[in-house]
Design an enzyme around this catalytic site. Structure first.
Site, mmCIF file in Angstrom:
data_model
loop_
_atom_site.group_PDB
_atom_site.id
_atom_site.type_symbol
_atom_site.label_atom_id
_atom_site.label_comp_id
_atom_site.label_asym_id
_atom_site.label_seq_id
_atom_site.Cartn_x
_atom_site.Cartn_y
_atom_site.Cartn_z
ATOM 1 C CE LYS A 151 -2.081 -0.866 3.982
ATOM 2 N NZ LYS A 151 -1.747 -3.078 3.859
ATOM 3 C CB THR A 152 2.980 2.447 2.140
ATOM 4 O OG1 THR A 152 3.373 2.248 3.688
ATOM 5 C CG2 THR A 152 4.098 3.747 2.089
ATOM 6 C CD GLU B 158 -0.029 3.093 3.049
ATOM 7 O OE1 GLU B 158 -0.541 2.007 4.133
ATOM 8 O OE2 GLU B 158 0.255 4.097 3.127
#
Length: 464
Positions: A121-122, A165
């Site tokens: 995600k990051t 995110e």
């Protein structure tokens, strides 16, 4: 255009303001003109960055830190009910707002792209945020990690896009209403909150159902959990599904990935044509993250050729295979990987950048619950290294579980023939690494806890 401050958030107090998710929200609110205050357990570069924006940051938690006229307190799931500032807010009748509620409020009036998945995600959120910024679109973004320096995990932009995110760990991503949602993978994790894969699937399905009517879901075409979820969602009214990956039926199909030490050239086929662009971080999983970012940006209306070129401006996120330095011919890299899939992927990625030397890992398990469920898989991942040191479990928000220690991971790695050593004291790590490392080797500090602080100490010891 600077969006308005959400109601009742003009004087927020953040409990745990230095955390990755919390600090980003605080930064955006400060950028919109709110009077931001908060507290954190210890001093940090993030705290200093927030102060530079005008925020009042206290170290330690105490009732006196909460201003008399605070409009709300913002908390994450890690904040316990007995926190003195939270208890004081309750006594005064000051409303408590969960981090995800605050983030959702900041999205109001903007076109949101929300990136979810068990891992990646990051990186994916960062890639898209950097690329859109490079194109001059001035997005607002909130990321679970710093791009290059402390405090760079968020920005209050002037454009109409919000890149976020979306955290599934506590189901907080159910609060968002994205125009474009991204699901990178669906695996079992966060065992304190999810008892089974069925619960994980249900949670991601709810997230997908939150996409605005006429919006787009970008989802992995290769990973088993994501494909199963896609089959469940197919035909949902008002939801456009775009897939990406190696699969022959992917809408954004990865044709080839050509690695070049710590970078890759990626060719992707879509809409009847092909596009090649450079990804300035190593490994197939990061190349796939970039393709996911490309598909999401295109879904949001950004021209693909320009976006692909702009993705080359991304140079990494702190703690995501971040080079920390080199001493006596030994390169030290830091990794946030803490789930077995992430661990294996990062080890595969840096193997190509080791220049013929060995890969040595310093691993710190994260959470007792995760170790209890995935110790065997963690050991299997560490067996990919040439040698590894395993530290004690970093507890974060959890209390110990009887019988659950790093020894479970050490045993699992050794059964697979790995050269592994348990090290209880972090102060012993630099000397232990210096004793086995030789020129050409690559040392990887790995884990979501404070193992990241060992990189500079290892380099100092290597330098002698």
């Amino acid at each position: 255009m600077t969006p308005a401050i959400p109601p009742a958030m003009d004087r927020p107090h953040f409990i745990g303001i230095g955390g990755a998710g919390m600090s980003g929200i605080a930064k955006i609110l400060a950028g919109r003109g709110a009077r931001v205050a908060g507290s954190d357990a210890r001093e940090s570069g993030t705290a200093a960055a927030l102060r530079a924006l005008g925020a009042e940051v206290h170290i330690g938690h105490a009732t006196g830190h909460l201003a008399a006229d605070a409009s709300c307190v913002v908390v994450s799931s890690a904040i316990r009910a007995d926190n003195p500032e939270l208890a004081e807010a309750a006594r005064r009748g000051i409303p408590a707002v969960h981090r995800s509620e605050a983030l959702a409020a900041l999205m109001t009036g903007l076109r949101t792209v929300a990136v979810a998945g068990t891992h990646g995600k990051t990186t994916t959120t960062s890639m898209l945020a950097v690329a859109l910024t490079h194109l001059g679109l001035s997005p607002t973004y909130a990321i679970g990690g710093d791009l290059d320096v402390p405090g760079s995990n968020a920005e209050s932009g002037t454009g109409d896009l919000f890149i976020a995110e979306a955290d599934e760990s506590d189901r907080s991503f159910h609060r968002y209403r994205p125009e474009v949602a991204v699901i990178l993978n669906v695996e079992l994790d966060h065992h304190a909150n999810y008892a089974s894969m069925d619960e994980i699937y249900e949670s991601f399905e709810i997230f997908a159902d939150r996409v605005e009517p006429g919006g787009t879901l970008v989802i992995n075409a290769d990973q088993e959990g994501a494909r199963k979820l896609t089959a469940t969602l197919a035909g949902r009214r008002g939801l456009r599904i775009v897939t990406y990956g190696d699969a022959s039926d992917a809408d954004f199909r990865v044709v080839r990935i050509v690695p070049d030490r710590l970078t890759s050239d990626v060719t992707v086929a879509f809409d009847g044509g092909e596009l090649t662009f450079r990804v300035a971080v190593p490994g197939r999983h990061y190349a796939h993250n970039a393709v996911a970012a490309l598909a999401a940006g295109v879904a949001a209306g950004v021209p693909a050729p320009a976006l692909a070129r702009a993705l080359g401006a991304y140079t990494g996120v702190r703690r995501r295979l971040q080079p920390k330095g080199e001493a006596n011919g030994v390169l030290v890299i830091d990794s946030y990987a803490h789930h077995p899939t992430e661990m294996a992927a990062d080890l595969a990625a840096i193997r190509g950048g080791a220049a013929g030397g060995r890969v040595l890992v310093v691993f710190q398990p994260h959470l007792f619950s995760r170790t209890k469920e995935l110790a065997d898989e963690m050991g299997a991942a560490l067996a990919r290294a040439d040698a590894c040191l395993v530290l004690d479990i970093y507890p974060a928000r959890e209390d110990p579980i009887p019988g659950v220690t790093s020894a479970l991971i050490v045993a699992a790695a050794r059964t697979r023939g790995a050269e592994v050593l348990a090290v209880a004291e972090q102060d012993a790590v630099p000397g232990a690494v210096a004793g086995i490392a030789r020129p050409g080797d690559l040392v990887l500090t790995m884990g979501a806890g404070d193992v990241t602080e060992l990189g500079p100490k290892i380099l100092a010891r290597l330098a002698g």
